[in-house]
Design an enzyme around this catalytic site. Structure first.
Site, PDB file in Angstrom:
ATOM      1  N   LYS A  22      46.341 -20.804   4.103  1.00 52.27           N
ATOM      2  CA  LYS A  22      47.270 -21.790   3.502  1.00 52.27           C
ATOM      3  C   LYS A  22      48.298 -21.125   2.429  1.00 52.27           C
ATOM      4  O   LYS A  22      49.437 -21.346   2.638  1.00 52.27           O
ATOM      5  CB  LYS A  22      46.429 -22.778   2.915  1.00 52.27           C
ATOM      6  CG  LYS A  22      47.454 -23.908   1.953  1.00 52.27           C
ATOM      7  CD  LYS A  22      46.590 -24.827   1.352  1.00 52.27           C
ATOM      8  CE  LYS A  22      45.780 -24.342  -0.137  1.00 52.27           C
ATOM      9  NZ  LYS A  22      46.524 -24.484  -1.344  1.00 52.27           N
ATOM     10  N   ASN A  23      47.618 -20.324   1.517  1.00 45.69           N
ATOM     11  CA  ASN A  23      48.494 -19.854   0.388  1.00 45.69           C
ATOM     12  C   ASN A  23      49.228 -18.783   1.003  1.00 45.69           C
ATOM     13  O   ASN A  23      50.320 -18.348   0.146  1.00 45.69           O
ATOM     14  CB  ASN A  23      47.861 -19.591  -0.721  1.00 45.69           C
ATOM     15  CG  ASN A  23      47.157 -20.980  -1.293  1.00 45.69           C
ATOM     16  OD1 ASN A  23      47.643 -21.801  -1.012  1.00 45.69           O
ATOM     17  ND2 ASN A  23      46.371 -20.786  -2.355  1.00 45.69           N
ATOM     18  N   CYS A 117      49.052 -31.696 -13.294  1.00 49.58           N
ATOM     19  CA  CYS A 117      47.846 -31.247 -12.143  1.00 49.58           C
ATOM     20  C   CYS A 117      46.731 -31.497 -12.590  1.00 49.58           C
ATOM     21  O   CYS A 117      46.291 -31.202 -13.752  1.00 49.58           O
ATOM     22  CB  CYS A 117      48.484 -29.746 -11.653  1.00 49.58           C
ATOM     23  SG  CYS A 117      47.250 -28.997 -10.540  1.00 49.58           S
ATOM     24  N   ARG A 122      49.963 -25.625 -15.591  1.00 46.58           N
ATOM     25  CA  ARG A 122      50.845 -25.116 -14.612  1.00 46.58           C
ATOM     26  C   ARG A 122      52.267 -25.387 -14.598  1.00 46.58           C
ATOM     27  O   ARG A 122      52.995 -25.595 -13.807  1.00 46.58           O
ATOM     28  CB  ARG A 122      50.343 -25.420 -13.385  1.00 46.58           C
ATOM     29  CG  ARG A 122      48.918 -25.472 -13.078  1.00 46.58           C
ATOM     30  CD  ARG A 122      48.230 -25.901 -11.436  1.00 46.58           C
ATOM     31  NE  ARG A 122      48.587 -24.908 -10.543  1.00 46.58           N
ATOM     32  CZ  ARG A 122      48.484 -25.148  -9.275  1.00 46.58           C
ATOM     33  NH1 ARG A 122      47.966 -26.263  -8.847  1.00 46.58           N
ATOM     34  NH2 ARG A 122      48.854 -24.192  -8.536  1.00 46.58           N
ATOM     35  N   ASP A 307      40.116 -19.654  -6.941  1.00 47.10           N
ATOM     36  CA  ASP A 307      39.900 -20.674  -6.131  1.00 47.10           C
ATOM     37  C   ASP A 307      38.325 -20.856  -5.400  1.00 47.10           C
ATOM     38  O   ASP A 307      37.885 -21.514  -4.561  1.00 47.10           O
ATOM     39  CB  ASP A 307      40.856 -20.330  -5.080  1.00 47.10           C
ATOM     40  CG  ASP A 307      42.398 -20.977  -5.363  1.00 47.10           C
ATOM     41  OD1 ASP A 307      42.391 -21.475  -6.379  1.00 47.10           O
ATOM     42  OD2 ASP A 307      43.219 -20.325  -4.720  1.00 47.10           O
ATOM     43  N   ARG A 399      43.847 -30.943   2.252  1.00 47.80           N
ATOM     44  CA  ARG A 399      44.976 -30.264   2.101  1.00 47.80           C
ATOM     45  C   ARG A 399      44.811 -28.866   2.322  1.00 47.80           C
ATOM     46  O   ARG A 399      45.750 -28.178   2.472  1.00 47.80           O
ATOM     47  CB  ARG A 399      45.259 -30.519   0.617  1.00 47.80           C
ATOM     48  CG  ARG A 399      45.556 -31.939   0.119  1.00 47.80           C
ATOM     49  CD  ARG A 399      46.198 -31.978  -1.257  1.00 47.80           C
ATOM     50  NE  ARG A 399      47.002 -30.529  -1.537  1.00 47.80           N
ATOM     51  CZ  ARG A 399      47.503 -30.172  -2.786  1.00 47.80           C
ATOM     52  NH1 ARG A 399      46.946 -31.086  -3.690  1.00 47.80           N
ATOM     53  NH2 ARG A 399      48.398 -29.558  -2.941  1.00 47.80           N
TER      54      ARG A 399
HETATM   55  C1  EPZ Z   1      48.533 -19.928  -6.695  1.00 50.90           C
HETATM   56  O1  EPZ Z   1      48.964 -20.928  -7.316  1.00 50.90           O
HETATM   57  C2  EPZ Z   1      47.705 -20.612  -5.502  1.00 50.90           C
HETATM   58  N1  EPZ Z   1      48.499 -21.614  -4.976  1.00 50.90           N
HETATM   59  C3  EPZ Z   1      46.485 -21.306  -6.196  1.00 50.90           C
HETATM   60  O2  EPZ Z   1      45.670 -22.014  -5.088  1.00 50.90           O
HETATM   61  C4  EPZ Z   1      45.536 -20.482  -6.921  1.00 50.90           C
HETATM   62  O3  EPZ Z   1      44.624 -21.128  -7.622  1.00 50.90           O
HETATM   63  C5  EPZ Z   1      46.584 -19.715  -7.961  1.00 50.90           C
HETATM   64  O4  EPZ Z   1      47.619 -19.140  -7.261  1.00 50.90           O
HETATM   65  C6  EPZ Z   1      45.637 -18.798  -8.742  1.00 50.90           C
HETATM   66  O5  EPZ Z   1      44.998 -17.819  -7.701  1.00 50.90           O
HETATM   67  C7  EPZ Z   1      49.433 -21.056  -3.770  1.00 50.90           C
HETATM   68  O6  EPZ Z   1      49.340 -19.886  -3.608  1.00 50.90           O
HETATM   69  C8  EPZ Z   1      50.098 -22.057  -3.194  1.00 50.90           C
HETATM   70  P1  EPZ Z   1      49.854 -19.014 -10.729  1.00 50.90           P
HETATM   71  P2  EPZ Z   1      50.050 -20.926  -8.700  1.00 50.90           P
HETATM   72  O7  EPZ Z   1      51.249 -19.171 -10.872  1.00 50.90           O
HETATM   73  O8  EPZ Z   1      50.958 -19.496  -7.981  1.00 50.90           O
HETATM   74  C9  EPZ Z   1      49.994 -20.003 -15.321  1.00 50.90           C
HETATM   75  C10 EPZ Z   1      44.469 -23.783  -4.031  1.00 50.90           C
HETATM   76  O9  EPZ Z   1      43.510 -24.156  -4.331  1.00 50.90           O
HETATM   77  N2  EPZ Z   1      51.550 -19.572 -15.140  1.00 50.90           N
HETATM   78  O10 EPZ Z   1      49.268 -17.650 -10.117  1.00 50.90           O
HETATM   79  O11 EPZ Z   1      50.622 -22.160  -8.992  1.00 50.90           O
HETATM   80  C11 EPZ Z   1      49.317 -20.913 -14.626  1.00 50.90           C
HETATM   81  O12 EPZ Z   1      49.253 -22.017 -15.432  1.00 50.90           O
HETATM   82  C12 EPZ Z   1      45.287 -23.322  -5.160  1.00 50.90           C
HETATM   83  O13 EPZ Z   1      44.751 -23.373  -2.829  1.00 50.90           O
HETATM   84  C13 EPZ Z   1      52.516 -19.777 -16.198  1.00 50.90           C
HETATM   85  O14 EPZ Z   1      51.937 -19.834 -17.485  1.00 50.90           O
HETATM   86  O15 EPZ Z   1      49.154 -20.038  -9.625  1.00 50.90           O
HETATM   87  C14 EPZ Z   1      47.906 -20.448 -14.627  1.00 50.90           C
HETATM   88  O16 EPZ Z   1      47.209 -20.547 -15.762  1.00 50.90           O
HETATM   89  C15 EPZ Z   1      45.330 -24.229  -6.276  1.00 50.90           C
HETATM   90  N3  EPZ Z   1      53.706 -19.954 -15.893  1.00 50.90           N
HETATM   91  C16 EPZ Z   1      48.182 -18.997 -14.271  1.00 50.90           C
HETATM   92  O17 EPZ Z   1      49.317 -18.826 -14.742  1.00 50.90           O
HETATM   93  C17 EPZ Z   1      54.310 -19.775 -14.733  1.00 50.90           C
HETATM   94  O18 EPZ Z   1      55.512 -19.812 -14.835  1.00 50.90           O
HETATM   95  C18 EPZ Z   1      48.223 -18.642 -12.776  1.00 50.90           C
HETATM   96  O19 EPZ Z   1      48.918 -19.354 -11.943  1.00 50.90           O
HETATM   97  C19 EPZ Z   1      53.437 -19.751 -13.674  1.00 50.90           C
HETATM   98  C20 EPZ Z   1      51.881 -19.594 -14.164  1.00 50.90           C
END
Ligand code: EPZ
Length: 420
Positions: A22-23, A117, A122, A307, A399
């Site tokens: 998916k991701n 969320c 996030r 995850d 999802r």
């Molecule tokens: C991706 O989300 C995945 N989603 C998530 O999968 C996964 O949990 C996550 O990466 C971590 O591995 C997709 O790929 C579509 P991040 P993403 O930005 O990119 C902080 C699932 O169940 N952050 O790597 O949104 C954030 O709050 C899901 O399939 C900022 O502070 O995650 C978090 O604490 C849910 N500022 C950390 O970084 C930003 O601009 C990592 O989030 C971006 C992120």
């Protein structure tokens, strides 16, 4: 709303095949916005989130069609409408990955800010900072990000992310692919999904190096051609099925997974006493008796994936001793704990840490899914628990897992979906 009903305790035996990730599929489909024409993406799982991405691309004027098996044909017009509306973004945060491609190709984009969320705040500040480094002018207005490229084109730049972000890395990498000049991105996510996206972009003619390390170098090109790409196997779906195999008394072979994406999980499964072996085309896992306890700390790839935290915790609930789980990626990813407690688990949460004291067994009960991976954990807990577990709000599960109950039933699970 559908429910999943599980009679726990049936041993699982046999083989199950893994779907496309998916991701990885979601950003690859967004990447199609970078080029006009007929795109082909294969191994795209048939999931609610992918359908949402299809609707989002449809809203922009693209034609999204499943052409049999798991292939998707996507026709992207010369001038897609550069807008991602709130109605779609609020149902799927990953919609934000259209921002980079839109502003890079069309010179402007209007993308709704994702809302709250279940698993954490996030923010998308790093996506915006990265795009701004490439020259995008960004304003937040009426709940939307409005981005513009002065003169119609972004410029390559050197940018280092303040923290590791998967979709942030993907967004900025896609934007840089069409920017003028070279970009060097630092502190990038090293997740296999980022590597897969780089490969997808390369099939379009993008010039990218270093994906899979923390520094990615992109030489922008003026034009890209349509995508021709097959998505990698889903390591989180595979991981969820491996945990199912590691539950006491089970013996499951997960076919079509990429073991090199699953090393942190496999190491933990071995540590708790499961036998994990490479077999042709996959991994076989045998869960022998109650697991040993183990401490788990989530971290960006190659660390233990956030995850998989909820699913791994299920295994630890019946361990012979206490385990400490630490969630370092998201600040609020323990929504499953309250539900696992309803099944008899002994778990105490203090901030980002959960202390899991193993109990001899779980007992079935009605439970409520709160997010995607929490739902998967509840299904695993239902397989383990004595008696009947009914998982409500299964739309969270749908999802990210393609008919999970139909994949588990042939292994011997007593599991069925009750349609609303
Ligand atoms: C991706 O989300 C995945 N989603 C998530 O999968 C996964 O949990 C996550 O990466 C971590 O591995 C997709 O790929 C579509 P991040 P993403 O930005 O990119 C902080 C699932 O169940 N952050 O790597 O949104 C954030 O709050 C899901 O399939 C900022 O502070 O995650 C978090 O604490 C849910 N500022 C950390 O970084 C930003 O601009 C990592 O989030 C971006 C992120």
């Amino acid at each position: 709303m559908d429910r999943i009903v599980i009679e726990g305790g049936a041993p699982l035996r046999g083989e199950v095949a893994v779907s496309g990730a998916k991701n990885a599929a979601l950003p690859a489909l967004a990447a199609a916005l970078l080029a006009e024409g007929e795109h082909s993406v294969r191994n795209v799982p048939d999931l609610a989130d992918v359908r949402t991405m299809g609707r989002l691309l449809g809203h922009m004027g693209c034609a999204f069609e499943r052409t049999g098996g798991h292939a998707v044909a996507l026709r992207v017009p010369a001038a897609p409408r550069p807008e991602a509306p709130y109605e779609l973004v609020r149902t799927m945060r990953a919609s934000v990955v259209v921002l980079g491609p839109l502003v890079a190709r069309l010179g402007r984009a209007q993308v709704s800010l994702p809302g709250g969320c279940a698993i954490g705040a996030r923010p998308i500040d790093q996506h915006l900072k990265g795009l701004a480094a490439l020259g995008a002018e960004i304003e937040l207005r009426h709940g939307y990000v409005e981005a513009r490229a002065p003169g119609g084109r972004l410029r390559g730049a050197t940018f280092t992310f303040d923290g590791v972000t998967v979709t942030g890395t993907e967004n900025v990498m896609m934007a840089a692919a069409l920017a003028e000049g070279t970009s060097v991105l630092g502190n990038c996510a090293r997740e296999p999904e980022v590597v897969d996206l780089a490969q997808a972009l390369r099939s379009m003619g993008a010039r990218i190096q270093g994906e899979g390390t923390d520094e990615i170098r992109i030489e922008g090109v003026e034009r890209l051609r349509p995508l021709d790409h097959a998505v990698i196997p889903d390591r989180i779906e595979a991981g969820t099925l491996l945990v199912a195999g590691a539950l006491p008394g089970n013996d499951v072979t997960v076919r079509g997974c990429a073991p090199e994406h699953l090393e942190a999980l496999v190491e933990k499964l071995r540590q708790v006493g499961a036998e994990v072996r490479s077999v042709p085309g996959g991994l076989r896992v045998v869960g022998d008796g109650r697991p040993r306890p183990a401490d788990v700390r989530t971290a960006p790839f190659p660390g233990f994936p956030t995850d998989m935290q909820a699913q791994m915790m299920v295994l630890l609930t019946v361990a012979q001793g206490s385990s400490v789980v630490t969630e370092t990626v998201f600040e609020n990813r323990y929504m499953h704990v309250l539900e696992l407690r309803r099944l008899g688990a002994d778990i105490a949460v203090d901030g980002r840490t959960a202390l899991v004291k193993g109990v001899p067994e779980l007992s079935g009960a009605p439970v409520m899914a709160s997010d995607l991976r929490a739902s998967a954990a509840l299904v695993l807990a239902g397989l383990l628990a004595r008696g009947t577990t009914e998982v409500q709000r299964v739309y969270h599960l749908d999802r990210g897992y393609e008919r999970l109950e139909e994949r588990l039933a042939p292994l011997g699970a007593r599991i069925r979906r009750v349609k609303a």
